[in-house]
Motif scaffolding. Structure first.
Motif, PDB file in Angstrom:
ATOM      1  N   ASP A 191      -6.200  -0.917  -4.576  1.00 30.94           N
ATOM      2  CA  ASP A 191      -5.673  -1.448  -3.319  1.00 30.94           C
ATOM      3  C   ASP A 191      -6.611  -2.528  -2.803  1.00 30.94           C
ATOM      4  O   ASP A 191      -7.652  -2.228  -2.253  1.00 30.94           O
ATOM      5  CB  ASP A 191      -5.519  -0.330  -2.288  1.00 30.94           C
ATOM      6  CG  ASP A 191      -4.758  -0.807  -1.053  1.00 30.94           C
ATOM      7  OD1 ASP A 191      -4.137  -1.880  -1.131  1.00 30.94           O
ATOM      8  OD2 ASP A 191      -4.795  -0.106  -0.031  1.00 30.94           O
ATOM      9  N   GLU A 192      -6.238  -3.762  -2.964  1.00 29.68           N
ATOM     10  CA  GLU A 192      -7.036  -4.911  -2.539  1.00 29.68           C
ATOM     11  C   GLU A 192      -8.508  -4.724  -2.879  1.00 29.68           C
ATOM     12  O   GLU A 192      -9.363  -4.752  -1.997  1.00 29.68           O
ATOM     13  CB  GLU A 192      -6.888  -5.121  -1.022  1.00 29.68           C
ATOM     14  CG  GLU A 192      -5.444  -5.061  -0.599  1.00 29.68           C
ATOM     15  CD  GLU A 192      -5.083  -6.163   0.356  1.00 29.68           C
ATOM     16  OE1 GLU A 192      -5.901  -7.070   0.542  1.00 29.68           O
ATOM     17  OE2 GLU A 192      -3.971  -6.125   0.887  1.00 29.68           O
TER      18      GLU A 192
ATOM     19  N   SER B 184       0.838  -1.208   0.000  1.00 26.02           N
ATOM     20  CA  SER B 184       0.000   0.000   0.000  1.00 26.02           C
ATOM     21  C   SER B 184       0.864   1.244   0.000  1.00 26.02           C
ATOM     22  O   SER B 184       0.531   2.242  -0.641  1.00 26.02           O
ATOM     23  CB  SER B 184      -0.920   0.000   1.216  1.00 26.02           C
ATOM     24  OG  SER B 184      -1.707  -1.153   1.233  1.00 26.02           O
TER      25      SER B 184
HETATM   26 MG   LIG Z   1      -2.286  -2.504   2.410  1.00 28.22          MG
END
Ligand SMILES: [Mg+2]
Ligand SMILES: Nc1ncnc2c1ncn2[C@@H]1O[C@H](COP(=O)(O)OP(=O)(O)OP(=O)(O)O)[C@@H](O)[C@H]1O
Lengths: 351, 274
Positions: free
Chosen positions: A157-158, A42
């Motif tokens: 992000d995910e 991240s």
């Molecule tokens: Mg992360």
């Protein structure tokens, strides 16, 4: 647009999270940043977006240096893990927000929003509030909002972490389809190797703030550079045996196992080594016999999983097509496929 | 709502406990519209004479001027408290300010401080600033006394807004100010509304500060007016008129409370996070 990160270092209150990273994302490709929790995925992503500043290094969008630019001037689309839709705006207003901020003409906004809504298959939801949407629909809205400005790069992000298993499968191919149709350069952060393998052109595996290997999914799987990479890809995971080098072979003396090291001659006898065997390369077929006892068996429908405990206590995993079944406790004499094994030094480097 | 226990015993208990209050208010209301013969409990005639003060300034003096003043007082205080809390709460919740912790604990201490103890200091400051005996001075003091509460509450509401929403706004190209105004502020609207109500009601019912900080000025707020009416030694003293004025004074607060009671409860739901 090609994105390059050069000599990137990031420090949070005296702990260095990323140290001297170099990474190039090719124009139009989808790259996965894959790694265990806390490895800095991240952080890398939010540095590209401009939320984090680099402590050292350079970030290039094409041949433009954007290192010093704030998020607002970078033209980056971001999809957050929890989608981060604006709850008080309806779907249309959500998607239109980046354009209204830019003060586009009303007619243009309307056209752009409807076009991107059609692409992401949410045309009939434009009047709804985010609270009235399912997780998958919210995800599509978030994608549409990130894409409506035609950003230079799309960061995810995910994006699938909050979806249930079936939706995850669906959105996996949807995100890929949308990325291919728009031809946008994209970075996907995930800790799920299946996601990374199935959605992306290339995978960058990270460990403790470093990129260990960057390759296509197939190359990464068949040619891992370290035992960490080998262990990260593949489900069920690879199993490792510890042994030593002896007369140009990997040898585990107590169980009289000898796997010839064909291309890697000249290793000093007695060197500690690790042998990586993928579950599909250990079973009734193969060339090097190993005797063991079934210590764990799991039926998965099409396939069965087995853990085979060897005489010295180490365990080899195997995956076998359903049909011939072995029971817990059975003694088996199975074989390792010696051409497909990986040999690593004790500290994890591939030989 | 799930019902895992019977609600009627609680409702019964609450009814019994609040009955005396309720009856008092009922009597108050009835008394302002009727005359009761001496010695009797029940009224015998309907009358509007106790409400004459609304149109006839000779009875207790003009009531509309103090009403307007009170309204101005409460409204300006509301504006100050809401606008300062809305911005300061955001800054404390989201921006990396120097001395943030210090400011936060300072606010907490101020919040817990009894305001009476500050009066002497406040008095000196007002004297110095030349605002003693002025409406503006009283408004400023009253508003600043409420600010710690307001800022703290608003910070709690801002804390509950997800960080990603704000980052998404920045990523979409909006400046921090635009993000605050168009994205964050709408999320904390319930907090702003209830804070505004609290501030207004607080200002409306203020008695002490105008008495102390503007004792000899020419303006009068309703609470001071009520105090004059209630003086039994005055020549115009009439207990029923006093009741009517009292009711008149309470009405806006009651109305606001009835209209917005759900919103008011918000402040306890959203403002708990420190
Ligand atoms: Mg992360
Ligand atoms: N704002 C911050 N302040 C201090 N440390 C931070 C901050 N953000 C991240 N870190 C630290 O940096 C490291 C990398 O964090 P990062 O969020 O990039 O991990 P990640 O790879 O995304 O993990 P996950 O898969 O759990 O999301 C972690 O050790 C984390 O504790």
């Amino acid at each position: 647009m090609q994105i390059s990160i050069r000599n990137f270092t990031k420090t949070f209150d005296a702990t260095t999270v990323i140290d001297d990273m170099n990474l190039t994302i090719r124009d139009g490709e989808m790259l996965a940043l894959l790694g265990p929790s806390g490895c800095g995925k991240s952080t890398t992503l939010f540095t590209i977006s401009g939320i984090h500043r680099m402590d050292k290094g350079q970030l290039m969008f094409g041949d433009r240096d954007v290192s010093g630019l704030p998020s607002q001037k970078r033209n980056v689309g971001v999809v957050f893990q929890n989608y981060a839709l604006y709850p008080h705006m309806n779907v249309f207003e959500n998607i239109a927000f980046p354009l209204t901020v830019r003060k586009d003409a009303k007619a243009d906004i309307d056209r752009e929003v409807r076009a991107i809504a059609a692409l992401t298959h949410i045309s009939e939801l434009l009047e709804r509030r985010p609270g009235q949407l399912s997780g998958g629909q919210q995800q599509r809205v978030a994608l549409a909002r990130a894409l409506v400005r035609k950003p230079d790069v799309l960061l995810l992000d995910e994006p699938l972490a909050n979806l249930d298993a079936k939706l995850r499968l669906e959105m996996r191919s949807e995100i890929r389809r949308i990325q291919l149709e728009t031809g946008i350069t994209a970075v996907l952060v995930t800790h799920d190797q299946v996601e990374a393998m199935s959605m992306c052109d290339r995978i960058a595996i990270m460990k403790k703030g470093e990129i260990v290997q960057i390759d296509t999914p197939a190359d990464m799987y068949s040619n891992p550079r370290t035992s960490f990479v080998a262990g990260f890809l593949g489900n069920p995971p690879i199993s490792f045996l510890s042994g030593i080098a002896m007369e140009n072979a990997f040898s585990v003396a107590p169980i009289k196992l000898r796997v010839p090291l064909v291309p890697q001659e000249g290793i000093a006898d007695g060197t500690q080594l690790k042998l990586g065997v993928r579950p599909e390369h250990f079973g009734p077929e193969g060339d090097i016999a190993v005797e063991g006892r079934i210590a764990f068996a799991e039926t998965q429908g099409r396939e069965n999983l087995y853990d085979v405990a060897l005489a010295d206590g180490s365990v080899l995993r195997s995956i076998q097509p359903a049909g011939r079944n072995w029971a817990l406790g059975d003694t088996v004499r199975w074989h390792i496929d010696s051409k497909s094994v990986f040999v690593f030094t004790d500290d994890g480097q591939r030989l | 709502m799930t019902r895992n226990f019977a609600t009627w015993p609680i409702i019964l208990l609450l009814t019994v406990l609040s009955l005396p209050l309720f009856i008092m208010y009922l009597f108050l209301l009835v008394d302002t519209f009727s005359n009761t013969p001496p010695g009797s409990l029940l009224p015998n005639e309907f009358t509007l004479e106790h409400w004459r003060f609304l149109i006839d300034p000779t009875i207790t003096g003009d009531i509309w001027k103090p009403t307007l003043t009170t309204f101005l007082f409460a409204a300006s205080m509301m504006v100050i408290v809401v606008s300062v809390s809305a911005t300061a709460g955001y800054a404390l919740s989201r921006l990396a300010l120097p001395f943030r912790r210090f400011v936060l604990s300072g606010i907490m201490v101020m919040h817990a401080f009894p305001s009476v103890t500050l009066i002497i200091g406040v008095f000196l400051v007002l004297q110095f600033a030349g605002l003693y005996n002025s409406l503006i001075g009283v408004i400023l003091v009253k508003a600043s006394l409420m600010l710690p509460f307001g800022i703290w509450i608003m910070k709690g509401f801002y804390d509950a807004v997800p960080w990603e929403i704000e980052m998404a706004g920045v990523q979409d190209g909006a400046s921090r100010f635009t993000v605050w105004r168009r994205i964050i502020l709408p999320q904390v609207k319930p907090g702003l509304l209830s804070l505004a109500l609290f501030a207004f009601i607080d200002g409306w019912s203020e008695y002490m500060l105008p008495r102390i900080l503007a004792p000899s000025s020419d303006f009068e707020v309703l609470s001071m007016y009520l105090n004059t009416v209630s003086d039994p030694n005055s020549s115009t003293y009439n207990f029923n008129i006093f009741k009517s004025v009292g009711l008149f004074y309470t009405l806006p607060v009651l109305a606001l409370f009835v209209l917005f009671q759900n919103r008011l409860m918000n402040i306890f739901g959203g403002g708990t996070k420190g």
